[in-house]
Design an enzyme around this catalytic site. Structure first.
Site: not given
Ligand code: TYM
Length: 332
Positions: A111, A193, A196
Site C-alpha cells: 500500500k 489478486k 474488494k
C-alpha cells in the site's frame, strides 16, 4: 476436538476470492472442527469508510457467512467488537511485536509503495490485532488465503516469544492454506489478486453480483493467445485462474481432468463452463441470502455467538494479564 478460527474484514462486499480462499473452508471445517468465524469490524476501520457503507458491509458479511453454509448451531459466529477482549489483547500483542516485524509485512508495504497517502496507524499495527484475534481462543488452525499467511506467521512468532517469556500462555496456531484457490486473481488483470477494492469492478466477482453481471465478467476475462486450456500461472495467468475457479467450485475436480475435457476446444466454451459453475454457486448463495435477510437470524446468531466467544476470550485475557503482572487482584 481441534479448534479453528478465522475472520473476514468486510471493507467492501465479499467476493469469489474470499469464498474460494477462505469462507468455503470455514463451512467444510465446521463438520470436523470447533469453528470460530468472526466479522473483523475493528480491522475494517483501518481504512476510511462511510459509516452507512460499513454497516451494510457488516450486515451482508454475516448474512453471507450464513448463506454460504456456516451453521450457528455448529460454529461460533460473532462481531469482533462484541467481544471487547480483542482490542485489549490487541494492544498487549502490539507491545510484544517489534517495529522491524511490522515493517516486513508485505500488505502494508504494498500500500505504501502504491503511494497511497494518509495511511492510518491502525493499518500498520493491524497484524498485531489479528494475532490477538487468533491467540485469544487458542486456535489450532487458521484457514486463510495466501495473502494472510505472513500475518499468521507473525502471530506464531509473537506467541512463541510470549510463551518463552511468561510461560505457556498461547497455543501456537498453524495457517491452513488451500492447495487450489489460495490466491484467486483479478479477471481483468490476472497478475493481481482479486480484491474488494477493484477499481474497475470488472475483475472482481462479488457474491451478491446479479447473475448476468457475473456471467459477463467471466466471459470478458483476460486470457491469452496460446489457444489451449492449460495450467501455467506464468505463461497463462488468466486461464490458470479460471481453471482454479472451476476446480474449486466443482468439488476440487482435478485441474488435469478439466484440461483434458477442454482439449481442442476454444476459450469461449471454457469460459462458458466457468460462468455456469460460478452462476450456479452464486444463485444458491443469493437465494439463501434473501431468505436470511428477511428473518431475525442475523441478530440471534450474533448474540449467541458473542456470548460463547466472550467466555473463552475473558478467560484467556485474564490469564495473560496475570502472567504479565498487570493485575493486582486475580480475576479467576
Ligand atoms: P480479508 O478480509 O482481506 O480476506 C478474508 C479471507 O479471504 C482470503 N482472500 C482470498 N483468498 C483467495 N483469493 C483472493 N483473491 C482472496 N482475497 C482474500 C484472505 O486470505 C482471508 O483468508 N486480516 C484478515 C482478516 C482477519 C483474520 C483474523 C483472519 C482479521 N483477524 C484472524 C484470520 C484470523 C483480512 O484482512 O482478510
Amino acid at each position: 476436538m481441534k479448534r479453528m478460527l478465522s475472520g473476514i474484514k468486510p471493507t467492501g462486499q465479499l467476493h469469489l476470492g474470499n469464498y474460494i480462499g477462505a469462507l468455503s473452508h470455514f463451512v467444510e471445517s465446521q463438520e470436523e472442527f470447533e469453528m470460530i468465524a468472526f466479522i473483523a469490524n475493528l480491522h475494517c476501520i483501518t481504512v476510511p469508510l462511510e459509516p452507512s457503507e460499513l454497516q451494510k458491509n457488516l450486515h451482508d458479511c454475516v448474512a453471507l457467512y450464513l448463506a454460504c453454509g456456516l451453521d450457528p448451531k455448529k460454529s461460533t459466529i460473532f462481531l469482533q467488537t462484541d467481544v471487547k477482549e480483542h482490542a485489549q489483547l490487541g494492544f498487549i500483542m502490539c507491545c510484544h511485536t517489534y517495529l522491524g516485524e511490522l515493517n516486513r509485512m508485505t500488505q502494508f508495504k504494498d500500500k505504501q509503495a502504491k503511494g497511497e497517502s494518509n495511511l492510518s496507524g491502525g493499518l500498520y499495527t493491524y497484524p498485531t490485532l489479528m494475532a490477538a484475534d487468533i491467540l485469544l481462543y487458542d486456535a489450532d488452525y487458521v484457514p486463510v488465503g495466501e495473502d494472510q499467511k505472513q500475518h499468521v506467521e507473525l502471530t506464531r512468532d509473537v506467541a512463541i516469544r510470549m510463551n518463552h517469556r511468561y510461560g505457556d500462555l498461547f497455543k501456537v496456531p498453524e495457517p491452513l492454506i488451500p492447495k487450489v484457490g489460495a490466491r484467486i486473481m483479478s479477471l481483468t488483470e490476472p497478475d493481481k489478486k482479486m480484491s474488494k477494492s477493484d477499481e474497475t469492478n470488472k475483475g472482481c466477482i462479488y457474491l451478491l453480483d446479479p447473475l448476468e453481471i457475473a456471467r459477463k465478467k467471466v466471459m470478458g476475462s483476460v486470457t491469452d493467445s496460446l489457444a489451449k486450456v492449460h495450467y501455467d500461472p506464468e505463461l497463462q495467468p488468466g486461464i490458470s485462474n479460471l481453471l482454479q475457479i472451476l476446480s474449486s467450485l466443482s468439488n476440487n475436480r482435478p485441474i488435469g481432468e478439466i484440461e483434458q475435457e477442454f482439449e481442442g476446444k476454444g476459450y469461449g466454451d471454457f469460459k462458458r463452463a466457468v460462468a455456469d459453475v460460478v452462476c450456479a454457486k452464486l444463485e444458491v448463495i443469493q437465494t439463501e441470502y434473501n431468505r436470511i435477510t428477511s428473518s431475525d437470524l442475523i441478530e440471534t446468531t450474533l448474540q449467541e455467538g458473542a456470548k460463547k466467544a466472550q467466555i473463552l476470550a475473558a478467560k484467556k485475557l485474564a490469564q495473560v494479564q496475570q502472567a504479565i503482572g498487570m493485575e493486582i487482584i486475580p480475576k479467576e
